[in-house]
Design a protein around this motif. Structure first.
Motif, PDB file in Angstrom:
ATOM      1  N   VAL A  64     -41.157 -22.545  42.793  1.00 48.24           N
ATOM      2  CA  VAL A  64     -40.326 -21.338  42.908  1.00 48.24           C
ATOM      3  C   VAL A  64     -39.206 -21.549  43.922  1.00 48.24           C
ATOM      4  N   VAL A  65     -39.141 -22.745  44.507  1.00 47.47           N
ATOM      5  CA  VAL A  65     -38.086 -23.044  45.481  1.00 47.47           C
ATOM      6  C   VAL A  65     -37.398 -24.364  45.129  1.00 47.47           C
ATOM      7  N   GLU A  66     -36.275 -24.571  45.794  1.00 49.67           N
ATOM      8  CA  GLU A  66     -35.655 -25.889  45.751  1.00 49.67           C
ATOM      9  C   GLU A  66     -36.151 -26.646  46.965  1.00 49.67           C
ATOM     10  N   SER A  67     -36.381 -27.943  46.790  1.00 52.84           N
ATOM     11  CA  SER A  67     -36.839 -28.736  47.925  1.00 52.84           C
ATOM     12  C   SER A  67     -36.375 -30.169  47.748  1.00 52.84           C
ATOM     13  N   GLN A  68     -35.843 -30.743  48.827  1.00 47.86           N
ATOM     14  CA  GLN A  68     -35.385 -32.137  48.772  1.00 47.86           C
ATOM     15  C   GLN A  68     -36.572 -33.090  48.808  1.00 47.86           C
ATOM     16  N   THR A  69     -37.608 -32.670  49.540  1.00 47.24           N
ATOM     17  CA  THR A  69     -38.737 -33.558  49.802  1.00 47.24           C
ATOM     18  C   THR A  69     -40.041 -32.917  49.331  1.00 47.24           C
ATOM     19  N   SER A  70     -41.063 -33.738  49.252  1.00 44.72           N
ATOM     20  CA  SER A  70     -42.419 -33.215  49.048  1.00 44.72           C
ATOM     21  C   SER A  70     -43.391 -34.247  49.615  1.00 44.72           C
ATOM     22  N   LYS A  71     -44.373 -33.748  50.311  1.00 43.55           N
ATOM     23  CA  LYS A  71     -45.292 -34.638  51.009  1.00 43.55           C
ATOM     24  C   LYS A  71     -46.723 -34.172  50.771  1.00 43.55           C
ATOM     25  N   TRP A 128     -56.225 -30.883  48.237  1.00 42.58           N
ATOM     26  CA  TRP A 128     -54.981 -31.634  48.028  1.00 42.58           C
ATOM     27  C   TRP A 128     -53.806 -30.660  48.133  1.00 42.58           C
ATOM     28  N   GLU A 129     -52.942 -30.926  49.081  1.00 47.36           N
ATOM     29  CA  GLU A 129     -51.764 -30.071  49.261  1.00 47.36           C
ATOM     30  C   GLU A 129     -50.495 -30.878  49.037  1.00 47.36           C
ATOM     31  N   LEU A 130     -49.472 -30.222  48.536  1.00 47.72           N
ATOM     32  CA  LEU A 130     -48.158 -30.831  48.445  1.00 47.72           C
ATOM     33  C   LEU A 130     -47.181 -29.896  49.155  1.00 47.72           C
ATOM     34  N   LYS A 131     -46.564 -30.419  50.221  1.00 46.15           N
ATOM     35  CA  LYS A 131     -45.727 -29.582  51.072  1.00 46.15           C
ATOM     36  C   LYS A 131     -44.240 -29.783  50.781  1.00 46.15           C
ATOM     37  N   ASP A 132     -43.501 -28.681  50.860  1.00 44.22           N
ATOM     38  CA  ASP A 132     -42.055 -28.739  50.609  1.00 44.22           C
ATOM     39  C   ASP A 132     -41.291 -28.998  51.910  1.00 44.22           C
ATOM     40  N   ASP A 133     -39.969 -28.869  51.860  1.00 40.71           N
ATOM     41  CA  ASP A 133     -39.106 -29.100  53.031  1.00 40.71           C
ATOM     42  C   ASP A 133     -39.541 -28.300  54.260  1.00 40.71           C
TER      43      ASP A 133
END
Ligand SMILES: *[C@@H]1O[C@H](CO)[C@@H](O)[C@H](O)[C@H]1NC(C)=O
Length: 149
Positions: A64-71, A128-133
């Protein structure tokens, strides 16, 4: 082999290699929405993970967002205690996701879950998590597994 037998053989092969959707709990996906979680191979639930094998993880989600990265951040929850779990590649943008992440877009996050031979034979919950900017969770999933010999 006649056509009918051919189809039966084909369906059996698909059945063996198909990834089954895994029952998971959403532990607070904020900036994304989880659609399907696949662990392969996983014939029973909870998934039985054999020592010395690699398992593939495929999380289908929308952002639901824009994100340059994901970790990615992974924990094994053992008897209620979260223990950090090292994965070789924590960059989501190198795990099947084309970055920058766009709004309203579906993604398949693909990674490997290595089960080392020195792990104990226990039941645990994988978080398991995937984090945005902004370090918010694009997804957060928890699923039980059982490590077997
Ligand atoms: C990941 O899972 C989705 C949904 O089940 C599926 O469409 C896609 O083909 C899978 N990708 C891989 C590489 O297995």
């Amino acid at each position: 082999m006649d056509v009918r037998t051919g189809f039966i053989v084909l369906f059996c092969l698909i059945g063996l290699t198909r990834a089954d959707p895994v029952k998971y709990v959403d532990c607070g996906s904020v900036t994304g929405k989880v659609e399907v979680v696949d662990i392969n191979p996983c014939q029973s639930q909870p998934c039985q993970l054999h020592k010395g094998q690699d398992y593939s993880v495929n999380v289908t989600f929308s952002s639901v967002v824009e994100s340059q990265t994901s970790k990615a951040v992974v924990h094994g929850i053992i008897a209620g205690v979260p223990v950090p779990f090292h994965i070789s590649k924590d960059d989501g943008c190198q795990s099947g996701i084309k970055c920058p992440i766009q709004k309203q877009q579906f993604y398949h996050y693909l990674n490997a879950l290595p089960v080392k031979s020195e792990y104990p034979s226990i039941k645990l919950v994988v978080k398991w998590e995937l984090k945005d900017d902004n370090a918010k969770d694009l997804f957060c999933i928890m699923f039980p597994v059982e490590i077997v010999g």
